[in-house]
Each structure stands twice: as C-alpha cells, then as structure tokens.
Design a protein around this motif. Structure first.
Motif, mmCIF file in Angstrom:
data_model
loop_
_atom_site.group_PDB
_atom_site.id
_atom_site.type_symbol
_atom_site.label_atom_id
_atom_site.label_comp_id
_atom_site.label_asym_id
_atom_site.label_seq_id
_atom_site.Cartn_x
_atom_site.Cartn_y
_atom_site.Cartn_z
ATOM 1 N N GLY A 174 -96.327 -68.938 3.169
ATOM 2 C CA GLY A 174 -97.261 -69.678 3.995
ATOM 3 C C GLY A 174 -98.665 -69.140 3.848
ATOM 4 O O GLY A 174 -98.870 -67.938 3.622
ATOM 5 N N ALA A 175 -99.669 -70.008 3.965
ATOM 6 C CA ALA A 175 -101.076 -69.621 3.865
ATOM 7 C C ALA A 175 -101.667 -69.521 5.266
ATOM 8 O O ALA A 175 -101.399 -70.372 6.131
ATOM 9 C CB ALA A 175 -101.853 -70.640 3.039
ATOM 10 N N LEU A 176 -102.461 -68.490 5.503
ATOM 11 C CA LEU A 176 -103.060 -68.256 6.806
ATOM 12 C C LEU A 176 -104.571 -68.158 6.681
ATOM 13 O O LEU A 176 -105.096 -67.667 5.673
ATOM 14 C CB LEU A 176 -102.518 -66.960 7.428
ATOM 15 C CG LEU A 176 -101.014 -66.920 7.737
ATOM 16 C CD1 LEU A 176 -100.630 -65.541 8.236
ATOM 17 C CD2 LEU A 176 -100.663 -67.971 8.773
ATOM 18 N N SER A 177 -105.253 -68.599 7.701
ATOM 19 C CA SER A 177 -106.703 -68.429 7.760
ATOM 20 C C SER A 177 -107.011 -67.085 8.415
ATOM 21 O O SER A 177 -106.175 -66.510 9.119
ATOM 22 C CB SER A 177 -107.336 -69.573 8.558
ATOM 23 O OG SER A 177 -106.806 -69.592 9.876
ATOM 24 N N HIS A 178 -108.207 -66.609 8.179
ATOM 25 C CA HIS A 178 -108.596 -65.321 8.746
ATOM 26 C C HIS A 178 -108.951 -65.498 10.219
ATOM 27 O O HIS A 178 -109.708 -66.394 10.595
ATOM 28 C CB HIS A 178 -109.800 -64.752 7.987
ATOM 29 C CG HIS A 178 -109.470 -64.409 6.569
ATOM 30 N ND1 HIS A 178 -108.772 -63.274 6.219
ATOM 31 C CD2 HIS A 178 -109.738 -65.060 5.400
ATOM 32 C CE1 HIS A 178 -108.632 -63.222 4.910
ATOM 33 N NE2 HIS A 178 -109.209 -64.300 4.384
ATOM 34 N N GLY A 179 -108.393 -64.646 11.060
ATOM 35 C CA GLY A 179 -108.677 -64.718 12.480
ATOM 36 C C GLY A 179 -107.909 -65.823 13.164
ATOM 37 O O GLY A 179 -107.295 -66.685 12.524
ATOM 38 N N GLY A 180 -107.857 -65.795 14.461
ATOM 39 C CA GLY A 180 -107.178 -66.831 15.213
ATOM 40 C C GLY A 180 -105.804 -66.401 15.674
ATOM 41 O O GLY A 180 -105.285 -65.326 15.329
#
Length: 746
Positions: A161-167
C-alpha cells in the motif's frame, strides 16, 4: 527424496509414460536420461504450458503448496477450506505432473514453480519479527478502527500500500509497523506480511475457494430434441455448401491480388444464400478447409485470371451419404486454424475471407476449449455464452485471462459456429457432436460405427425429397431438401426465391431460357417437371414455357464480326431501332439479316439482356448449343496444423531410452555428474544460484578452446551467467551458450 530428479528416478515406467502423455513437450526431443527430463520439466516455458492445462482447483492447490511448503494434505485442505480427501486428490495430480515432489517433511513445489506462480493468492512474503500464534491474535484484537481498516484494505491483496506523508493513516501505519503487523518497503510504501494476511483471512488462501466446478443452473433438454435440431442444421449446411459448389462452378469469382475474396463477391454470395456475411464467411472457410474450394490459376490457359473454384473432390463429396458429407465439413471446422469471425474491418484494417489474415491458431484452441467444456456437462445441457465463459474461467483460468482481450474468439463465437456446423442443437451438444469433440471415433473396431460421428448423424439428417409442388403463381415448393437429379432439374429451370424448411423456387423467362439454351424443347421441360411434381403442371407455367420456347431462337447470331439473322423482318426492325442496342452499329444487308462490327459473344450477351432470346448459329447454319460447363480445380493441401501429442507407444519408447541412458551413466560410461545437455546445464546453474553452491563448468573461449572453471553462480538471466571464479570476489559474466558442460562441485 532430495529433489524432483530423485522423485522421477523412483517412478515406475507406467508413471513416467503417464507424465510424458500429460506434458508432451517433455518428450520432444526425447530426453537422454531422467536428469535431462527433470531439467526440462523445470524450465519456465514447460511449467507455463503445464499450468495452462490446470483448472482453478489445481492452481489454487499449487498456490497452497507453495505457501505451506513443505505441505501436508491437512495444511492444504485448511488453506483451501476443503476436505482432506479432496486436497490429497489435487496434490496427487500435481505430483503426477512433476510440479511438486514429496520430501520427507511434506510436499514441495519444483523450484521454478514458485517463480512462475509469482505472488500466490495476493500474499506478501514472510517477514521477521511478526508475532506468532496467540500473540498475533492478541495484537490484531487490540487494534483501533483506523489501523484495522488499513489492514483490511491489504488483506486480500495486493499486499503493498502507498501512504502519504503525515496524517492519521500515516500514524496508523507507523503503529502497525512498530507492532510487527506491517513492514516498510520504503518511505512511501508498506507491505502486509504473509503471516498477518493469513490470520486476517481466517487461515484461508482465497476469499472464494474453488475446489469444485461451478454449479450452473441448467434445465437439460431432451437429447432426442437436440439431435433432431442438429440434424436439421446439418442438412442446411450440406445444402448451403452444395449451393456454393454449383454457383462457383459456373461463375467462379476472382482471387484478390493480396489473396482472399473481394467484399463484393462475399456480399453477393451471402445474398444468394440468404444468410448474413458472417455465416457466409464461415461457410467458405469451412469448405476451403475441407478441400472443396481452392484457387484455380488457369493451368495451361495463357493470361487466365486466378479464380476461386470447386475442386475435383467436391464431386466425390457430393456423391457421399449425408452423414459422411456432414462429418467431413464438421471435422474440417473442428481442426481448421482459421478464424472466420475476424473477417471485416478491424483495428488492423480490412481482413478478407479466404486470405491468410484469417489464420489464428488461438481461435482453434478456444473452439476446442469451449466444446470440450460443453462435453463435460450432462447430455442435453444448453448453457448460454455467459455460463460457458464461467465454466471456462474455472477449467482454464490462465488461458481465459489471456483470451479476455482477444477479438473474435469468445465463447459466443464458438457456440454460434457450432450451431452452424450442426455440432450443437438448440445450444446443447448433440450425440454426433459429442463423438466429434471427444474424438471417440472407433470405426476400425467391431461395432465402432456406433461412435463414428458420420454414422451417428446419418439417421438424423432429414431425407431428401424427390418431388416438388408446382403452383399456379409460377413457383415450385420443395417440401424438404432436394438432392440428385430432382435438384439439378429444379435449379436449371427456376431460381430460388426463399429458403427455409420449404424452399420456394420461381420460374421466369430467364430461368426457362437456361434450359432452352442447352437444347431442351418446351415439351421436354414440361415433361420433366410433370415427372417430379405431385400437383401436375399448372396452365400458367405451361403458357410461360411454350411462349418462351416460341420466341426462343427466332434471332440467330453468327460471326461477321457478327450477324443477326431472323425469318421475321419485323423483329429485325425492332432490334435495329432499339436504342439500348445502339452500340452494336447495325447495318442491314438483307431483309432478314443484320450485321455488326462488334464480336458475336458481345452481341449475344446484349441481346439476351434485352430479352430477345437469341441462339448461336454455327458455320454450317445449324444451331450451336451451349454446353453446361462447370469449373473444377485440383485441391491444394492446406498448411498442416501440428499439435504436439504423445501416445502411449511413443511415451514408452521414450521411457525405455531414458532407462538406457540412466544405465549407461551409472555404469561409468560418462563422467559421473557431468551434464552437457543445454537444458540440464541451465538447470544445474539455476540450482546452484538458489543453493549458493559451486559448480565446475566448461567454457569455450574465442579461439574454440574449452577451459574448466570452478564458479559460484549468482544469477542466470538474459543469456548470461554472473558468477565468482574460484576463491576470488570479483564477479565475472559468462555467455550461457558457451558453457559446454556443468557438474556440481563436491
């Protein structure tokens, strides 16, 4: 057992012969010994061919063996959510195909199988540091809704899975990575370990295990009804092919420079047969594959234009019984590599019927798969195209995935062509069709005619009728299929107006004149029709025939360049003043004679177009009657379709050869453990890469000499072997085709 080769050496001759029959590519060329057989069975190409043959149950079982290796039947049954007996049956078949071998710890897949299978069931790799057993269950139970949702999104794959930075999602991912429930691939991606995925799946490998064929909701038809419908289709097929032979025998169409038949000629034939162009294209390809149509290049006729014409075999085919005529066409359709559904304008441009562009062997494979799937159903089962596709996706999942995007080779196409061919009736496989598909042809054994498609179809084809019903509206109704002399007579003096269960033929001046041009008299035409009619000759038809005969031959054409002679000066007056005949440039040289500078054949054609009914006059003043000419050419054999099969006799011969090779090696005739077969050499090097062991190789240099090196292979790809030599740490590249021999180092 330490390897697949050891397992194969321990098999009996019958088991090895069964393996060669199931995987015929292993027997061609014949392996010299069992080691060569094992190496060939573990090449990627051979494994891919074997996987193409597997149904979904065996593919899922193979994935389970890869995941649980060394696998026991109980472990495979748990992964597939099926009984242990069924799992053992599936594993036994995989073992028979040499895709797995039994180690002391359990069943193991052949080493390259895992590479070909790829990511099994969407699972990621195993990872260190993952909680086990009760600790894993406890960790999963204590998750919050957001981390739990992230895991559920990756549970059934893909595992990355791909994740965005932060959150919030990034925080949830960090929590899972810290707990050992996720592994970080890089800064932007995480991966679900295999152990966690299996725990989330409840120990199952697939969301919907498919260890049994899909259940289709079918209402079987009465087999007798199916056979009767197939017999009617077979009769229609015979009639249509006979029409093509008759039509092209008298007026053969030309061959395009690029090969094939022109679109206009295909449309004209479809209109004549009263079928759509798709069926007309299929009909021509089938007749061509049966050897009934071929290219006539003119032979000794100088300047002759190549045309499509019936072959000499078409006459022999016409004399056969209906069952034999159908069987020849059905077998040709079953075996031909052409895909008539490609005819038309597609993404690659125009595809003409009877051209080389219609050759598409994958369509033949799809045809066989579809009809074989029908044969696996109970007699009378008539699934629709969508149900057949569902069955094909289970029987041949890998093959069906490739066919999904292919044009013109769907199950609906195969079912439609099978209906045209009389192999199916009302959507169900007929008795003769089942014998054709299962290749149950036993004509050479006692009572074998019961399994011969031709013999099975013979009583199903409606018999030809020997009479017509003449009507007062100048039509004749044929209450069935016409054949033999009756058909020749009716087709000579009439034209087909409509087809169907009862064909309607129309009498006209043009059709009657065809018989008169051949020298028939009005009395003979009427007598022949009266002999085949159950209703007598109606008065309007009698008037038509006698009126045409009275006017027929009043004008006579000879060579001048051409002259027109008639005892009726009024007729010549009308011809001379006919504006439609102005190009003939008539000149009157006598009250009963006109002459023209135009050649006689052209004059004859124009006068017949204007319905003057002329005849040809010979040099002696007598009538020159037209002869009924039919074009025929020599059948040209089509490019053979080679299907690599191995029967029991060949398999046993190959096994005997391998046993002799094993005996020679064990007796010391060859250096022990040294392999020279390129396939075996490659397999030894790949095995060394996987195990990290050293190998002695012979390597040919630029001068032709062969040097011996002790190497530790690191990779085998792209035709090169990357390995360290001796005790050095420097990696050297070797060309694989120059490696002459290989032997595992002690």
């Amino acid at each position: 057992m330490r390897s697949l080769a050891d397992d194969l050496r321990a098999r009996s001759d019958d088991e090895l012969a069964a393996l060669l029959r199931a995987r015929p590519d292993l027997a061609r060329p014949a392996p010299s010994d069992v080691t060569t057989l094992a190496a060939r069975a573990t090449t990627r190409a051979s494994i891919q061919r074997a996987l193409d043959q597997l149904d979904l149950a065996h593919l899922q079982a193979l994935e389970a063996v890869v995941v649980a290796a060394p696998a026991s039947p109980a472990a495979v049954a748990a992964l597939l959510d099926c009984p242990v007996r069924r799992a053992r049956t599936l594993m036994d078949r995989l073992h028979q195909l040499a895709l797995c071998w039994p180690a002391p710890e359990g069943m193991r897949p052949a080493r390259p199988v895992a590479e070909v299978v790829g990511t099994p069931a969407g699972l990621g790799p195993e990872a260190p540091g993952v909680p086990e057993g009760a600790a894993l269950a406890s960790a999963l139970e204590g998750l919050g809704p957001r981390p739990r949702g992230l895991l559920e999104a990756l549970t059934w794959g893909p595992p990355v899975g791909a994740l965005s930075h932060g959150g919030a999602m990034a925080d949830a991912a960090e929590t899972l990575v810290a707990a050992g429930l996720l592994t970080r691939v890089d800064e932007d991606h995480v991966e679900l370990p295999r152990e966690v995925a299996l725990a989330l799946r409840g120990g199952r490998l697939h969301r919907h295990p498919s260890t049994e064929p899909p259940a289709l909701d079918l209402a079987p038809l009465d087999p007798e009804v199916v056979d009767a419908a197939a017999g009617g289709r077979a009769a229609e097929l015979i009639v249509l092919v006979t029409e093509v032979v008759d039509l092209w025998g008298s007026r053969p169409p030309r061959v395009l420079r690029s090969g094939g038949l022109a679109v206009r000629d295909l449309g004209r034939l479809a209109a004549h047969l009263e079928v759509d162009t798709e069926q007309a294209a299929w009909l021509l390809e089938t007749a061509h594959a049966a050897g009934l149509l071929a290219v006539d290049d003119g032979g000794s006729r100088s300047g002759a234009e190549p045309t499509w014409a019936p072959t000499l075999e078409a006459d022999d085919w016409s004399d056969r019984s209906p069952g034999e005529r159908w069987a020849r066409l059905a077998r040709a359709w079953w075996a031909m590599p052409a895909a008539p559904s490609l005819v038309g304008t597609g993404t690659t441009g125009r595809v003409n019927v009877l051209s080389t562009q219609t050759s598409y062997p994958l369509a033949r494979l799809r045809r066989h798969d579809t009809l074989t799937a029908l044969a696996s159903l109970p007699p009378g089962a008539a699934p629709d195209a969508e149900q057949v596709e569902t069955l094909l996706r289970w029987r041949h999942p890998l093959r069906s995935a490739r066919f999904g995007a292919e044009h013109g080779v769907g199950a609906d196409t195969a079912l439609r062509e099978a209906e045209w061919a009389g192999v199916t009736g009302r959507g169900a496989l007929s008795g003769p069709g089942r014998a054709l598909v299962t290749d149950d042809d036993r004509r050479d054994v006692p009572n074998g005619d019961r399994h011969d498609p031709a013999a099975l179809m013979e009583p199903l084809v409606p018999p030809a009728v020997d009479h017509v019903l003449l009507q007062a509206d100048l039509t004749a109704i044929a209450p069935g299929r016409l054949d033999g002399p009756v058909r020749a007579l009716v087709h000579l003096v009439s034209d087909v107006e409509s087809r169907g269960g009862a064909t309607v033929h129309r009498f006209s001046e043009t059709s009657v004149r065809r018989a008169l041009d051949l020298g028939w008299t009005a009395d003979r035409v009427l007598a022949e029709l009266a002999a085949v009619s159950r209703t007598g000759v109606p008065q309007p038809l009698d008037y038509l025939v006698r009126d045409v005969a009275r006017r027929h031959g009043q004008a006579r054409v000879g060579s001048c360049a051409a002259y027109l002679r008639s005892d009726d000066p009024a007729l010549l007056d009308r011809v001379e003043r006919d504006r439609a005949l102005g190009m003939l440039q008539w000149r009157r040289i006598a009250p009963t004679v006109l002459v023209s500078p135009v050649p006689a054949p052209t004059v004859l054609d124009l006068l017949r177009e204007e319905q003057y009914g002329p005849v040809v006059e010979g040099g002696d003043g007598g009538l020159a009657l037209a002869a009924a000419t039919t074009r025929r050419t020599t059948a040209r054999p089509l490019a053979p379709v080679h299907v690599s099969t191995v029967d029991d006799e060949v398999a046993r011969q190959v096994v005997a050869l391998m046993r002799r090779g094993e005996g020679a090696r064990s007796s010391g005739l060859d250096e022990a453990g040294t392999h020279t077969d390129p396939v075996v050499v490659t397999a030894v090097l790949r095995e060394a890469v996987a195990s990290g062991s050293a190998v002695w190789i012979g390597y040919a240099d630029d001068a032709g000499g062969v040097a011996t090196h002790l190497v530790r292979p690191e990779s085998v790809e792209g035709g090169r072997v990357r390995a360290t030599v001796g005790e050095a740490d420097v990696v050297r590249s070797f060309l694989l085709h120059r490696v002459t021999r290989a032997r595992a180092a002690d």
